[in-house]
Write an enzyme that holds these catalytic residues in place. Structure first.
Site, PDB file in Angstrom:
ATOM      1  N   THR A   1      33.351 -10.451  -8.415  1.00 22.73           N
ATOM      2  CA  THR A   1      32.420  -9.452  -8.958  1.00 22.73           C
ATOM      3  C   THR A   1      33.137  -8.575  -9.976  1.00 22.73           C
ATOM      4  OG1 THR A   1      32.869  -7.768  -7.282  1.00 22.73           O
ATOM      5  CG2 THR A   1      31.119  -9.361  -6.795  1.00 22.73           C
ATOM      6  N   ASP A   2      32.330  -7.896 -10.779  1.00 23.01           N
ATOM      7  CA  ASP A   2      32.836  -6.886 -11.704  1.00 23.01           C
ATOM      8  C   ASP A   2      31.811  -5.768 -11.739  1.00 23.01           C
ATOM      9  OD1 ASP A   2      30.760  -7.665 -13.497  1.00 23.01           O
ATOM     10  OD2 ASP A   2      32.082  -9.079 -14.504  1.00 23.01           O
TER      11      ASP A   2
ATOM     12  N   SER B   1      40.579  -5.610  -5.652  1.00 22.81           N
ATOM     13  CA  SER B   1      39.623  -6.202  -6.592  1.00 22.81           C
ATOM     14  C   SER B   1      38.323  -5.404  -6.551  1.00 22.81           C
ATOM     15  CB  SER B   1      39.353  -7.663  -6.239  1.00 22.81           C
ATOM     16  OG  SER B   1      38.716  -7.756  -4.977  1.00 22.81           O
ATOM     17  N   HIS B   2      37.503  -5.590  -7.582  1.00 21.88           N
ATOM     18  CA  HIS B   2      36.249  -4.850  -7.670  1.00 21.88           C
ATOM     19  C   HIS B   2      35.396  -5.007  -6.402  1.00 21.88           C
ATOM     20  CE1 HIS B   2      31.997  -4.240  -8.747  1.00 21.88           C
ATOM     21  NE2 HIS B   2      32.478  -3.207  -9.403  1.00 21.88           N
ATOM     22  N   GLY B   3      35.162  -6.245  -5.992  1.00 20.44           N
ATOM     23  CA  GLY B   3      34.317  -6.486  -4.817  1.00 20.44           C
ATOM     24  C   GLY B   3      34.861  -5.834  -3.561  1.00 20.44           C
TER      25      GLY B   3
END
Length: 119
Positions: free
Chosen positions: A51-52, A74-76
Site C-alpha cells: 500500500t501507499d 512500511s505504509h500498510g
C-alpha cells in the site's frame, strides 16, 4: 432442530509476519492495484502486494490487512497500527492464492491467513 454448519479450515493458508495483533474474519478483497480498491466493502480484509498513501481512504472500512511486501515501518504496517487493524506483512503469493469473495480469517497473532469453508 436446524444447526448451522460448522466452519472448517481449508488447506489454503499463507504465513507472514505479524504487525498489529488481532484476528479478523470476513470477505477477502484481493486488489492487485489501487483501481480495484473501489470494490472494498465495510468489514473486508484487504490482500494486496503493498500500500501507499493512495490507499488511506479505504483503511477505515477494513477489518484487516495483508500485504505481500513491506516491513514494520512500511505504509500498510504503520497505518494498520494507527487504525488498530490486524495486519500481516510478507504474505508471499497471497494475491494468487486467495480470490475476492473468499471467506477468510486473518490471525495476526499466529501470522497466518486461511480460507474458511462450510461443511
Amino acid at each position: 432442530m436446524n444447526v448451522a454448519p460448522k466452519a472448517k479450515l481449508n488447506c489454503e493458508e499463507v504465513k507472514g509476519s505479524p504487525v498489529y495483533i488481532g484476528k479478523a474474519e470476513g470477505r477477502a478483497i484481493v486488489a492487485h492495484s489501487i483501481e480495484e480498491a473501489c470494490y472494498i466493502k465495510p468489514g473486508d480484509i484487504l490482500i494486496t502486494f503493498g500500500t501507499d498513501v493512495g490507499w488511506s481512504p479505504y483503511f477505515p472500512m477494513l477489518s484487516g490487512i495483508a500485504t505481500e511486501v513491506g516491513g514494520l515501518i512500511s505504509h500498510g504496517a504503520v497505518i494498520a497500527r494507527e487504525y488498530g487493524l490486524p495486519c500481516i506483512i510478507g504474505a508471499t503469493n497471497a494475491t494468487q492464492i486467495f480470490k475476492t469473495g473468499d471467506r477468510i480469517v486473518l490471525d495476526s497473532e499466529k501470522g497466518i491467513i486461511y480460507k474458511v469453508v462450510s461443511d
